[in-house]
Motif scaffolding. Structure first.
Motif, PDB file in Angstrom:
ATOM      1  N   CYS A  48     -11.570   9.007  -1.105  1.00 38.30           N
ATOM      2  CA  CYS A  48     -10.784   9.073  -2.335  1.00 38.30           C
ATOM      3  C   CYS A  48     -11.508   8.298  -3.437  1.00 38.30           C
ATOM      4  CB  CYS A  48      -9.381   8.488  -2.108  1.00 38.30           C
ATOM      5  SG  CYS A  48      -8.301   8.535  -3.549  1.00 38.30           S
ATOM      6  N   PRO A  74     -10.145  13.537  -3.760  1.00 35.57           N
ATOM      7  CA  PRO A  74      -8.838  13.105  -4.287  1.00 35.57           C
ATOM      8  C   PRO A  74      -9.011  11.965  -5.277  1.00 35.57           C
ATOM      9  CG  PRO A  74      -8.770  13.346  -1.900  1.00 35.57           C
ATOM     10  CD  PRO A  74     -10.201  13.515  -2.296  1.00 35.57           C
ATOM     11  N   ILE A 129      -4.603  11.025   0.344  1.00 38.00           N
ATOM     12  CA  ILE A 129      -5.615  11.506   1.285  1.00 38.00           C
ATOM     13  C   ILE A 129      -4.990  12.435   2.315  1.00 38.00           C
ATOM     14  CG2 ILE A 129      -7.252  10.797   3.083  1.00 38.00           C
ATOM     15  CD1 ILE A 129      -7.744   8.237   1.503  1.00 38.00           C
TER      16      ILE A 129
END
Length: 340
Positions: A48, A74, A129
């Protein structure tokens, strides 16, 4: 009568800021180019991306070069330094960011010893996530996050704050009040035990070309660009212009001015007297007798700090005026929070 005269003077204040034909300040040293290359190379080992930005600049100043990174992994946008920003329009800020595709936003104050919003970071990241595909990291039980952003927005401070919150340990990343402290992509820094989570600290990276002079000025006001690249006197003048335009006249009482002023030299002189940042000099009046020397006060333009890196023109203002310098809409005024 005095109030009426002051209001009449305010009407005559500048309605636009003259940048004097200045070009946009460019600051893209070698460590930024190298850091950006290393960040891209490390993406495959990251779950992420945490993008840190100044809460006073929620819409402008973000590095568009990060976009290709944000499209692959993300993304969580952390608007740090919320204690310095006016968040009365927080919902409108979130709504505007959502329109640009930024759906995950967190406001933080990383210098605060206990910030509830920092506590929310780990569960928020785990949730983000879980909703995405981890590809080659699917079987890994630990999480690796990359912290990115422009200089001096609090990336290292966030890492230290999360580490302090979850591991009860001291700082692991060096911090400072000026841009350019972190100059290399560091190794993994563990910040949480359950789940096991690591953060990668990265150098602040500005775009090679800032979109406009005004955006560059806003970044300079927030300490993202080195002062001397813009000019301390210009930064102070722009801040005075912004305060007057938004009718934020708290500086009048703060520095014992008789009324609001649009003259930066006059205001800086009053600040110098108020803070005792003055020196006595002797001005020759034309006579040869030493007794006819006139003692005057001259505003000191030397630094108020021993390091010599921050002059009075900016430091004495930014220590007392905290602001949101972005616009929710093109014609909507931004707001300042005056710290008195």
């Amino acid at each position: 009568m005095k109030l009426y005269r002051s209001l009449c003077n305010v009407i005559k204040f500048r309605t636009h800021f003259d940048f004097g034909g200045r070009e946009v300040a460019h600051w893209f040293p070698g460590h930024m180019a190298k850091g950006l290359k290393q960040m891209r190379a490390s993406l495959k080992n990251v779950d992420c991306i945490i993008e840190i930005h100044d809460a006073r600049l929620p819409f402008s100043g973000r590095n568009h070069m990060f976009q290709e990174t944000l499209d692959v992994k993300p993304h969580l946008l952390v608007l740090n330094k919320m204690d310095l920003a006016d968040l009365s329009n927080k919902q409108r800020i979130l709504k505007e960011l959502n329109k640009t595709g930024v759906k995950n936003v967190l406001f933080t104050d990383c210098l605060k010893q206990r910030d509830d919003n920092v506590k929310r970071l780990v569960p928020t990241v785990v949730e983000i996530i879980a909703k995405s595909n981890r590809f080659n990291r699917e079987e890994n039980r630990n999480y690796c996050l990359m912290v990115i952003g422009v200089p001096n927005v609090g990336k290292s401070s966030l890492i230290n704050s999360v580490r302090r919150t979850y591991l009860k340990k001291g700082r692991a990343s060096r911090v400072g009040g000026e841009p350019g402290i972190t100059r290399a992509v560091l190794t993994k820094i563990q910040v949480c035990e359950r789940p096991i989570m690591y953060l990668l600290d990265t150098p602040g990276v500005l775009p090679p070309k800032i979109e406009s002079v005004e955006t560059g000025m806003k970044l300079a006001l927030c300490g993202t660009i080195l002062d001397h690249l813009v000019g301390e006197d210009i930064i102070a003048d722009y801040l005075l212009y912004s305060l007057n335009r938004l009718e934020k006249f708290s500086y009048v009482e703060k520095y014992n001015l008789q009324e609001p002023s649009d003259d930066i030299q006059h205001v800086l002189k009053r600040i110098a007297v108020k803070l005792r940042k003055t020196q006595r000099i002797k001005a020759l009046t034309g006579a040869t007798s030493p007794s006819l020397f006139q003692t005057t006060l001259q505003q000191r333009t030397i630094s108020s700090e021993p390091s010599g890196k921050e002059s009075l023109a900016k430091s004495s203002w930014t220590e007392t005026a905290y602001f949101t310098v972005d616009k929710l809409h093109q014609d909507a005024p931004c707001t300042f929070r005056q710290c008195l």
